[in-house]
Design an enzyme around this catalytic site. Structure first.
Site, PDB file in Angstrom:
ATOM      1  CE1 TYR A  53      35.833 -19.868  22.134  1.00  0.00           C
ATOM      2  CE2 TYR A  53      38.037 -20.000  21.194  1.00  0.00           C
ATOM      3  CZ  TYR A  53      36.899 -19.272  21.468  1.00  0.00           C
ATOM      4  OH  TYR A  53      36.813 -17.970  21.082  1.00  0.00           O
ATOM      5  CB  THR A  93      33.379 -18.766  28.494  1.00  0.00           C
ATOM      6  OG1 THR A  93      32.987 -17.494  27.946  1.00  0.00           O
ATOM      7  CG2 THR A  93      32.299 -19.308  29.403  1.00  0.00           C
ATOM      8  CG  ASP A  94      38.413 -18.294  24.273  1.00  0.00           C
ATOM      9  OD1 ASP A  94      38.225 -17.076  24.039  1.00  0.00           O
ATOM     10  OD2 ASP A  94      39.350 -18.925  23.761  1.00  0.00           O
ATOM     11  CD1 TRP A  95      35.358 -12.152  23.373  1.00  0.00           C
ATOM     12  CD2 TRP A  95      36.246 -13.375  25.021  1.00  0.00           C
ATOM     13  NE1 TRP A  95      35.759 -11.291  24.382  1.00  0.00           N
ATOM     14  CE2 TRP A  95      36.301 -12.014  25.397  1.00  0.00           C
ATOM     15  CE3 TRP A  95      36.736 -14.311  25.939  1.00  0.00           C
ATOM     16  CZ2 TRP A  95      36.832 -11.573  26.616  1.00  0.00           C
ATOM     17  CZ3 TRP A  95      37.265 -13.882  27.155  1.00  0.00           C
ATOM     18  CH2 TRP A  95      37.303 -12.534  27.472  1.00  0.00           C
TER      19      TRP A  95
END
Ligand code: BGC
Length: 803
Positions: free
Chosen positions: A715, A746-748
């Site tokens: 992030y 990506t991260d969520w």
């Protein structure tokens, strides 16, 4: 089964003929064995442990019932039961006798606190009465004092919370508040109630052992410096069977062989990164540079005496003798042979650790760095094993980011390289040979990447700081159109894609993806037919199917591209609690690292991946390999170590185990995600040298040793660029320098802009993509079809790897 049957049809089929592997007896047994192997015996005076058969004990501290199996957030796992220490001891048949009234008191109190909504580890230590303590004294010979701690994703181990943006999950911010109530002085220290309980125990008992059920570093000086405390076992957060594993070690059913993978100092302020940890919500200055963990404590003048328990440390119920019988070097490698003999009277395992000390030269270096290690097999009393260690000389090189010798090069500086072999960073003997270099050697010439713009200074090996060049900061929120209000993208779930009319019966001559899988069609030919919209569709997360709750990839039904699902996380397969499927909770990652046994970690990875597969999921969002930069980081339990070699070796073993089952591993969080507070905006300002030698190193080892199928960018921003939008990180370093062949997600729900992420080589945006925004960027000339294809290809290549 035919290719993709599991992911397409979500069949309710067990992996074994005889039944399900998910949460099977065998897996739970392996979880317990791993837990036992990573627990660390910190102190054991006068053979207080193991407890002799029939010992009468009293269990003090709510931790005897308030067992914490692991940390919170996406690293949590739904289980059918956990065994706390009390349960574990009761399961040892007649090994010990427990003072029940005291245990009944803690049990009732903890049950009451849970009923009121407390989570394990975030409960208050109840006030102990003198009557109970006296009763315990009258009954028992040994007092076991149990301390537990909890932390989790989205907050750090402090009372500081950040609510700078819209947050749909308000529980992400309430934990710091709870922490402030339960641990007014910070959970690094004993609370007043815990101290009072300990004082009452000390007034009454001569034999006191402490058991620690914690997920990260806390102050242990009260154990080390107090002669009245005879023994201590660091049980970590040991997964669903952690209490049982602790009990088996305490009663001598097995012999502890775990070694610390972090340095334990007495005060949180002893870590150089604490001073500015909460200086700002917007950035963190990594001014301690490469002096992280033992690299700081063993090098910087005055820091050594702050160490309570050093890196690599751990006792056994037996003793070992190490004898280095040979050391030699070839052109590129150093070798050592060490005879390890069990000189005590109980079978056990020892870890041989080899550290190097490079000449200070112009670049300056830590005085110890772990070069390699190996664990013995179970050695019977009197038995000897010859351990052979080797490592590449190039692994000792330092990165010259400022051009003191040669800019952007890894360099072995001229001088004497010393080696230290032993059983902790402190308990070593100097090797029988040194390596002498008469001139500097460039081992790798690279290009400057990810250079900091606003990190003002960094620490050197004598504890002074050197100034760093300052340049114009990047505006990480720059975007060709208006950005979404931070937080409004949070939790948006991907839409379900339908088939074209009639496609259920006929695919209208569209080329089918299965033909690529079967070698009848090239991927290029297949991709030619995909429209820009189809490609963009592949670059975002896909709706959950089956038991998944973290979304998936693929999902082009017209072309037969299946939807493959993901699931968390480092402590075990995490699926929606509502689907009533429990899985195996493995010990936390830090405990696994403390085994110093990559083979065992690989077995855990393999077993975990079978559970993933059995539940028709294809990618497991593990391992998490960020460096333990500071004890306050709320997610350290999910990460392995302060040392990049340990993080890299354990992560690589985990990936090998997972991918042996044709399940994709997702190595996360890439990179420098070392703080949770305001994690979606915080800028990690760090020198290129510290990035390469510490924060990227574990990932580099994993990519080179085990080629993970996916990597999850983090992030946070790094030096002013969001990780997911960072071309230098994802393309130049990860793919260009290290040869990563897989897919990046990506991260969520990052705050990154989707088109910028695609341009940076971040292939998929999770949990969902933003197709309209990507289209708009294309219309504005910011992005072309070639860039879409580049990323989409890697998504399709991933799906092709799945069974
Ligand atoms: C976490 C990741 C996790 C993902 C999916 C994020 O909030 O940072 O580690 O894999 O959610 O649950």
């Amino acid at each position: 089964m035919n290719k993709w049957t599991r992911v397409k049809f979500q069949p309710n089929l067990p992996l074994k003929e005889s039944g399900r592997v998910t949460a099977s007896k065998e897996h739970i047994q392996l979880s317990k064995e791993a837990a036992r192997e990573g627990m660390v015996l910190l102190k054991n005076e006068n053979h207080l442990l193991p407890l002799a058969e029939g010992t009468r004990i009293a269990l003090f501290g709510k931790g005897s019932f308030d067992y914490v199996k692991g940390g919170g957030g996406s690293g949590d796992v739904m289980v059918s039961y956990v065994h706390n220490l009390y349960d574990g001891l009761k399961m040892q048949k007649n090994a010990v006798q427990i003072y029940e009234p005291l245990s009944a008191f803690y049990k009732a109190d903890i049950q009451h606190q849970y009923e009121k909504g407390a989570v394990p580890g975030m409960t208050v230590e109840p006030e102990l009465t003198a009557e109970l303590a006296d009763g315990a004294k009258a009954f028992a010979d040994v007092a076991l004092v149990v301390i537990s701690r909890f932390s989790g994703e989205g907050w750090d181990r402090s009372s500081v919370e950040c609510s700078n943006e819209f947050n749909p999950w308000d529980n992400e911010t309430t934990m710091p508040k709870i922490s402030a109530e339960v641990f007014p002085d910070g959970d690094f220290y004993l609370t007043a109630r815990e101290k009072a309980m300990l004082a009452m125990v000390k007034e009454r008992f001569e034999n006191i052992a402490v058991v620690l059920n914690i997920g990260g570093v806390i102050d242990l000086s009260w154990i080390k410096n107090d002669d009245q405390i005879g023994a201590a076992l660091l049980g970590w957060q040991g997964g669903m069977e952690g209490g049982l594993a602790m009990a088996e070690l305490l009663t001598g059913k097995d012999n502890p062989s775990g070694k610390l993978v972090d340095t334990f100092a007495a005060s949180a302020d002893d870590y150089p990164s604490t001073a500015n940890f909460h200086e700002s919500f917007d950035y963190v200055n990594y001014t301690e540079d490469i002096y992280v963990g033992y690299r700081y404590f063993e090098t910087i003048p005055g820091a050594q005496e702050k160490v309570v328990y050093p890196f690599g440390y751990g006792l056994s119920y037996t003793t070992f003798a190490l004898d280095t019988t040979a050391m030699w070097e070839t052109k590129d490698h150093i070798f050592a042979e060490i005879q390890v003999t069990n000189t005590g009277d109980m079978a056990g395992k020892e870890v041989v650790q080899l550290y190097f000390e490079a000449p200070q030269g112009l670049l300056k270096k830590p005085s110890r760095q772990l070069a390699t290690f190996a664990k013995t097999r179970l050695l019977q009393p009197g038995e000897t094993q010859l351990i052979r260690l080797s490592f590449a000389k190039a692994d000792m090189a330092s990165y010259d980011d400022l051009g003191k010798i040669q800019k952007s090069a890894y360099i072995l500086e001229k001088g004497t390289y010393k080696f230290f072999i032993g059983t902790s960073v402190r308990n070593t003997e100097e090797g029988i040979q040194t390596m002498e270099l008469s001139h500097n050697i460039i081992t790798r010439q690279l290009t400057a990447h990810m250079v900091p713009s606003s990190l003002k200074e960094r620490m050197l090996s004598d504890g002074t700081f050197e100034a760093l060049p300052q340049t114009q900061c990047n505006d990480m929120n720059q975007c060709v159109f208006e950005k979404m209000i931070p937080g409004t993208e949070e939790g948006i779930t991907p839409g379900i894609r339908g088939c074209a009319h009639g496609a259920l019966f006929d695919n209208y001559g569209k080329k089918q993806f299965i033909d690529v899988a079967e070698g009848k069609l090239s991927l290029d030919d297949f991709m030619e037919q995909l429209s820009d919209d189809d490609l963009i569709h592949l670059l975002g997360g896909q709706p959950n199917m089956g038991v998944a709750n973290t979304f998936g990839f693929g999902n082009l039904p017209d072309y037969g591209v299946p939807s493959i699902m993901t699931a968390d996380g480092p402590a075990g397969l995490r699926i929606s609690g509502d689907c009533v499927i429990n899985t195996t909770a493995w010990p936390c990652a830090t405990l696994l690292a403390c085994t110093w046994n990559p083979t065992l970690v690989q077995q855990v990875g393999q077993a975990g991946a079978k559970e993933v597969k059995e539940n028709n999921i294809a990618v497991w969002l593990t391992p998490a390999v960020n460096i333990h930069r500071n004890p306050l980081c709320g997610r350290n339990f999910e990460y392995y170590s302060e040392d990049p070699l340990i993080a890299g070796k354990m992560g690589a073993a985990m990936v090998k185990g997972i991918q042996s089952q044709h399940i994709g591993a997702s190595v996360k969080h890439f990179a420098a995600n070392n703080k949770e507070t305001n994690r979606k905006h915080c800028d990690s300002r760090v020198s290129e040298r510290a990035l390469r030698e510490i924060y990227l190193k574990g990932f580099e080892i994993i990519v080179k040793e085990s080629q993970p199928w996916t990597i999850m960018s983090s992030y946070n921003a790094i030096n002013g660029h969001r990780a997911s939008e960072n071309h230098e990180l994802l393309e130049d370093i990860l793919r260009g320098e290290w040869g990563f062949e897989g897919m990046v997600t990506t991260d969520w729900w990052t705050r990154g802009e989707h088109y910028k992420e695609i341009k940076a080589g971040n292939d998929v945006k999770m949990g969902t993509g933003f197709p309209e925004r990507v289209k708009k960027a294309m219309e504005m000339g910011q992005l072309g079809r070639a860039e879409l294809k580049h990323c989409a290809r890697r998504v399709l290549e991933l799906i092709l790897k799945i069974d």
